[in-house]
Design an enzyme around this catalytic site. Structure first.
Site, PDB file in Angstrom:
ATOM      1  N   ASP A  36      91.305 -51.639  42.493  1.00 25.49           N
ATOM      2  CA  ASP A  36      90.198 -50.740  42.806  1.00 25.49           C
ATOM      3  C   ASP A  36      90.727 -49.347  43.128  1.00 25.49           C
ATOM      4  O   ASP A  36      90.137 -48.338  42.733  1.00 25.49           O
ATOM      5  CB  ASP A  36      89.401 -51.267  44.007  1.00 25.49           C
ATOM      6  CG  ASP A  36      88.603 -52.509  43.645  1.00 25.49           C
ATOM      7  OD1 ASP A  36      88.688 -52.953  42.464  1.00 25.49           O
ATOM      8  OD2 ASP A  36      87.904 -53.041  44.530  1.00 25.49           O
ATOM      9  N   ALA A  37      91.827 -49.315  43.850  1.00 33.91           N
ATOM     10  CA  ALA A  37      92.388 -48.020  44.250  1.00 33.91           C
ATOM     11  C   ALA A  37      92.826 -47.216  43.030  1.00 33.91           C
ATOM     12  O   ALA A  37      92.586 -46.011  42.947  1.00 33.91           O
ATOM     13  CB  ALA A  37      93.554 -48.228  45.200  1.00 33.91           C
ATOM     14  N   GLU A  38      93.449 -47.898  42.078  1.00 33.83           N
ATOM     15  CA  GLU A  38      93.879 -47.202  40.856  1.00 33.83           C
ATOM     16  C   GLU A  38      92.670 -46.689  40.071  1.00 33.83           C
ATOM     17  O   GLU A  38      92.685 -45.585  39.526  1.00 33.83           O
ATOM     18  CB  GLU A  38      94.718 -48.134  39.975  1.00 33.83           C
ATOM     19  CG  GLU A  38      96.116 -48.367  40.523  1.00 33.83           C
ATOM     20  CD  GLU A  38      96.818 -49.517  39.812  1.00 33.83           C
ATOM     21  OE1 GLU A  38      97.883 -49.284  39.237  1.00 33.83           O
ATOM     22  OE2 GLU A  38      96.280 -50.650  39.838  1.00 33.83           O
ATOM     23  N   TYR A  39      91.630 -47.533  40.036  1.00 36.00           N
ATOM     24  CA  TYR A  39      90.393 -47.145  39.352  1.00 36.00           C
ATOM     25  C   TYR A  39      89.811 -45.894  40.022  1.00 36.00           C
ATOM     26  O   TYR A  39      89.438 -44.923  39.353  1.00 36.00           O
ATOM     27  CB  TYR A  39      89.397 -48.300  39.398  1.00 36.00           C
ATOM     28  CG  TYR A  39      88.065 -48.006  38.737  1.00 36.00           C
ATOM     29  CD1 TYR A  39      87.854 -48.288  37.389  1.00 36.00           C
ATOM     30  CD2 TYR A  39      87.015 -47.455  39.471  1.00 36.00           C
ATOM     31  CE1 TYR A  39      86.639 -48.019  36.788  1.00 36.00           C
ATOM     32  CE2 TYR A  39      85.797 -47.181  38.876  1.00 36.00           C
ATOM     33  CZ  TYR A  39      85.607 -47.473  37.534  1.00 36.00           C
ATOM     34  OH  TYR A  39      84.396 -47.196  36.951  1.00 36.00           O
ATOM     35  N   SER A  85      56.870 -61.650  22.745  1.00 36.51           N
ATOM     36  CA  SER A  85      57.165 -62.739  23.678  1.00 36.51           C
ATOM     37  C   SER A  85      57.468 -63.983  22.839  1.00 36.51           C
ATOM     38  O   SER A  85      57.477 -63.920  21.619  1.00 36.51           O
ATOM     39  CB  SER A  85      55.994 -62.964  24.618  1.00 36.51           C
ATOM     40  OG  SER A  85      54.858 -63.255  23.859  1.00 36.51           O
ATOM     41  N   GLU A 118      70.595 -69.771  22.049  1.00 34.13           N
ATOM     42  CA  GLU A 118      71.061 -68.887  23.122  1.00 34.13           C
ATOM     43  C   GLU A 118      70.440 -69.303  24.450  1.00 34.13           C
ATOM     44  O   GLU A 118      69.320 -69.782  24.476  1.00 34.13           O
ATOM     45  CB  GLU A 118      70.603 -67.434  22.858  1.00 34.13           C
ATOM     46  CG  GLU A 118      70.865 -66.934  21.478  1.00 34.13           C
ATOM     47  CD  GLU A 118      70.335 -65.506  21.276  1.00 34.13           C
ATOM     48  OE1 GLU A 118      69.771 -64.917  22.216  1.00 34.13           O
ATOM     49  OE2 GLU A 118      70.495 -65.007  20.140  1.00 34.13           O
ATOM     50  N   LYS A 120      68.290 -68.824  27.644  1.00 37.97           N
ATOM     51  CA  LYS A 120      67.176 -67.946  27.991  1.00 37.97           C
ATOM     52  C   LYS A 120      67.443 -67.406  29.389  1.00 37.97           C
ATOM     53  O   LYS A 120      67.289 -68.106  30.382  1.00 37.97           O
ATOM     54  CB  LYS A 120      65.843 -68.698  27.951  1.00 37.97           C
ATOM     55  CG  LYS A 120      64.664 -67.796  28.165  1.00 37.97           C
ATOM     56  CD  LYS A 120      63.360 -68.509  27.804  1.00 37.97           C
ATOM     57  CE  LYS A 120      62.178 -67.551  27.833  1.00 37.97           C
ATOM     58  NZ  LYS A 120      61.982 -66.907  29.130  1.00 37.97           N
ATOM     59  N   GLU A 180      68.714 -58.481  28.442  1.00 35.12           N
ATOM     60  CA  GLU A 180      68.166 -58.859  29.743  1.00 35.12           C
ATOM     61  C   GLU A 180      69.058 -58.300  30.846  1.00 35.12           C
ATOM     62  O   GLU A 180      70.279 -58.414  30.771  1.00 35.12           O
ATOM     63  CB  GLU A 180      68.152 -60.399  29.788  1.00 35.12           C
ATOM     64  CG  GLU A 180      67.271 -60.996  30.827  1.00 35.12           C
ATOM     65  CD  GLU A 180      65.842 -61.259  30.339  1.00 35.12           C
ATOM     66  OE1 GLU A 180      65.466 -60.817  29.228  1.00 35.12           O
ATOM     67  OE2 GLU A 180      65.122 -61.905  31.107  1.00 35.12           O
ATOM     68  N   CYS A 417      47.244 -69.994  66.913  1.00 32.91           N
ATOM     69  CA  CYS A 417      46.390 -69.476  67.996  1.00 32.91           C
ATOM     70  C   CYS A 417      45.524 -70.561  68.627  1.00 32.91           C
ATOM     71  O   CYS A 417      44.779 -70.288  69.562  1.00 32.91           O
ATOM     72  CB  CYS A 417      45.499 -68.358  67.466  1.00 32.91           C
ATOM     73  SG  CYS A 417      44.265 -68.944  66.300  1.00 32.91           S
TER      74      CYS A 417
HETATM   75  S1  IVH Z   1      64.616 -62.856  22.176  1.00 30.54           S
HETATM   76  C1  IVH Z   1      61.116 -62.199  19.720  1.00 30.54           C
HETATM   77  N1  IVH Z   1      66.604 -63.913  23.506  1.00 30.54           N
HETATM   78  O1  IVH Z   1      62.403 -64.127  27.101  1.00 30.54           O
HETATM   79  C2  IVH Z   1      62.299 -62.428  20.535  1.00 30.54           C
HETATM   80  N2  IVH Z   1      64.643 -63.321  24.700  1.00 30.54           N
HETATM   81  O2  IVH Z   1      59.451 -64.384  25.942  1.00 30.54           O
HETATM   82  C3  IVH Z   1      62.033 -62.210  21.945  1.00 30.54           C
HETATM   83  N3  IVH Z   1      64.753 -63.769  27.104  1.00 30.54           N
HETATM   84  O3  IVH Z   1      61.036 -61.489  28.440  1.00 30.54           O
HETATM   85  C4  IVH Z   1      63.201 -61.985  22.736  1.00 30.54           C
HETATM   86  N4  IVH Z   1      66.801 -64.585  27.102  1.00 30.54           N
HETATM   87  O4  IVH Z   1      63.519 -61.080  28.128  1.00 30.54           O
HETATM   88  C5  IVH Z   1      65.355 -63.414  23.577  1.00 30.54           C
HETATM   89  N5  IVH Z   1      68.430 -64.859  24.547  1.00 30.54           N
HETATM   90  C6  IVH Z   1      67.215 -64.348  24.612  1.00 30.54           C
HETATM   91  C7  IVH Z   1      66.498 -64.269  25.837  1.00 30.54           C
HETATM   92  C8  IVH Z   1      65.208 -63.740  25.828  1.00 30.54           C
HETATM   93  C9  IVH Z   1      65.739 -64.286  27.850  1.00 30.54           C
HETATM   94  C10 IVH Z   1      63.436 -63.346  27.612  1.00 30.54           C
HETATM   95  C11 IVH Z   1      63.044 -61.969  27.214  1.00 30.54           C
HETATM   96  C12 IVH Z   1      61.552 -61.947  27.225  1.00 30.54           C
HETATM   97  C13 IVH Z   1      61.203 -63.370  27.082  1.00 30.54           C
HETATM   98  C14 IVH Z   1      60.534 -63.577  25.759  1.00 30.54           C
END
Ligand code: IVH
Length: 548
Positions: A36-39, A85, A118, A120, A180, A417
């Site tokens: 940290d110090a170097e940074y 969504s 992936e 979520k 995210e 009360c």
């Molecule tokens: S893809 C059309 N990938 O989920 C694709 N969303 O309902 C939409 N989220 O609020 C987004 N991890 O923030 C995608 N690996 C991921 C995700 C992700 C979390 C959240 C996103 C959004 C919600 C979508």
């Protein structure tokens, strides 16, 4: 004034690059290579040069991550391409149905779809816009079409690249990166510990921690919060020569973005299920919350072909984890009284580890729920915890009921009360009707001062309780008459803190109508109803005189 020579310019360029590289090692790879110090030394040198030659300060300098002035409110930011969504599934059968729709849509027959699976992430979705390789604007998702411009706050997140490579800037003069913002569990815990110490309101969970920190009007506050950005995609599947989701993740990774290590290519639904179960099993060992898996059709051409229905793509789906369930012992029941007088039974449990945290309380909602469960003190109960902090009691294991188990009686007097409590027609809840009930007053005061209300910094639950106990406040409006002298005798109240609280209270007098309406705590009037009422009536007196 002297002019910077070539040597200084080179040194500065090098410093910028080195510092951002160390940011990357530290935040993205968990592998710092200097102390940290170097940074700090590198950073101080950068500031020194920039102070001497302000004309050399560029928007991608690490020094530009902090220091933006607080804003009054966030400006709207329209997304060029809507942020969609996701449709949700919870079982393999439902996922199979999604897979079939995708195969039918693509006319694949029996051929399998290649997916990217992936985690979520449970945080806040944001979009980062890069023009000619420079980070120029960042926004929240909002309603999908328009979010809020939170550029200054996003800049403070050290693992968000301020600048991309030359090659990418040329190839993609406009690149919109999506992902995210999250707070790690460990960081969340440390932050809450320190908030507790200062009697500031606690954050309910890492997700709220991330969302709350990002929506601060003062970037300095955001800067002090431990946030991370995970990139999970780009807005436009039509971008030249990017042909699939997986490659775009690799490209983002190469450009210095943090991408998730668990992202994987998987072919066909059975393998998707395997992967889902694997991560479901392992997720409690992660240092961040995930609430399911997102499964995306990998090929961009196929994505475009499938398109979207209403606000969700046909090429992706969220498969949510089931809440984890465990057994524990019900040791006692407490009846707590909220700000609206509702009496809520709270189960006191033998501490147990579930859903990634140790819990000792669970909500039982109301008397009906209590009756339905037919609980006895001493019972073994099944509890579950989904995402949020307060878990639910799902059922009782009758076979394990000990002979000395005690039947639970719902009180007929307010535990705070002692006035009789009643259940209004058509409601599930018992309410204490006494407006002067200390528990209610405490809740009202806390609500009054909360973020969505008068937003009085430093008025945590502990102080609210003391103010009522010492009878300094009998009604939230009494807050506005408090003096430093009155506050000083309170526990943990030093000179500076008392003055700060009085200052915060005075500042809060300049509030907006929707907040003031919300702060009143009218049953059924939350933040959005507050806004609606304010925009329709424009003043308190008009609202007061409104007819049904
Ligand atoms: S893809 C059309 N990938 O989920 C694709 N969303 O309902 C939409 N989220 O609020 C987004 N991890 O923030 C995608 N690996 C991921 C995700 C992700 C979390 C959240 C996103 C959004 C919600 C979508």
């Amino acid at each position: 004034m002297s002019k910077p020579d070539k040597k200084i310019i080179n040194e500065l360029d090098k410093l910028k690059e080195t510092i951002e590289n160390h940011n990357r090692l530290y935040y993205n790879e968990d592998a710092p290579s200097i102390s940290d110090a170097e940074y700090d030394k590198l950073y101080d040198r950068l500031l020194e040069i920039e102070k001497q030659f302000p004309e050399l300060i560029t928007p991608d300098s690490p020094s530009q991550r902090v220091g933006a002035a607080p804003s009054k409110k966030f400006e709207p930011a329209k997304h060029r391409i809507p942020m969609l969504s996701l449709q949700k599934v919870t079982t393999y059968e439902e996922f199979l149905a999604f897979d079939k729709r995708a195969r039918d849509g693509l006319e694949l027959g029996e051929d399998k779809v290649t997916y990217v699976v992936e985690p979520k992430l449970d945080g806040l979705a944001v979009e980062l816009i890069y023009r000619e390789g420079l980070f120029v604007e960042g926004s929240t998702r909002g309603d999908g079409s328009t979010g809020e411009n939170i550029t200054s706050n996003l800049k403070t997140i050290r693992n968000i690249p301020l600048k991309l490579s030359k090659e990418i800037s040329k190839k993609y003069p406009l690149l919109e990166v999506r992902g995210e913002v999250i707070m790690k569990r460990s960081a969340f815990k440390r932050l809450n510990d320190s908030l507790l110490e200062r009697d500031l309101p606690l954050l309910a969970n890492p997700r709220n921690g991330a969302a709350g920190s990002l929506r601060q009007l003062d970037p300095k506050v955001t800067s002090s919060r431990p946030l991370l950005f995970f990139a999970y995609g780009i807005s436009d599947p039509g971008l030249a020569s990017l042909i699939n989701q997986y490659d775009s993740i690799q490209l983002l990774k190469k450009e210095g973005f943090l991408t998730n290590k668990l992202i994987k290519i998987v072919v066909g639904p059975a393998k998707v299920e395997n992967r889902f179960l694997e991560i479901d099993h392992a997720r409690h060992d992660l240092d961040y919350d995930i609430d399911g898996m997102v499964i995306k059709v990998n090929d961009f051409n196929q994505q475009v072909e499938l398109g979207q229905i209403s606000r969700a793509p046909r090429w992706a789906v969220a498969w949510k984890f089931k809440a984890e369930q465990v057994e524990t012992i019900l040791e006692d029941i407490e009846f707590s009284v909220g700000r609206t007088g509702v009496v809520t039974p709270v189960a006191k449990l033998q501490p147990v580890f579930v859903g990634g945290a140790t819990v000792s309380n669970a909500t039982l909602h109301n008397q009906d729920e209590l009756a339905k469960l037919d609980l006895f003190i001493g019972d073994t109960v099944v509890i579950q915890r989904a995402g949020d902090v307060i878990p639910d009691v799902v059922s009782v294991v009758i076979e394990k009921r000990p002979p000395d188990a005690k039947k639970i009686k719902f009180p007929n007097h307010c535990p705070s009360c002692n006035m009789p409590i009643i259940r209004p027609e058509g409601e599930a809840a018992y309410r204490c009707q006494n407006l002067a009930c200390p528990a209610q007053l405490e809740g009202r005061l806390f609500h009054f001062a909360s973020k969505g209300g008068f937003d009085i910094d430093g008025l945590g639950e502990k102080f609210a309780r003391q103010l009522i106990k010492e009878e300094l406040v009998k009604d939230p409006a009494d807050l506005f008459y408090l003096t430093v002298e009155q506050l000083l005798p309170l526990e943990l109240m030093a000179d500076k803190r008392a003055q700060n609280l009085v200052d915060a209270i005075n500042r809060s007098k300049q509030t907006e109508l929707p907040r003031a309406i919300f702060a009143l705590g009218i049953i059924g009037v939350g933040e959005s109803a507050g806004k609606l009422l304010a925009s329709n009536f424009c003043s308190f007196s008009k609202l007061e005189n409104a007819t049904e």
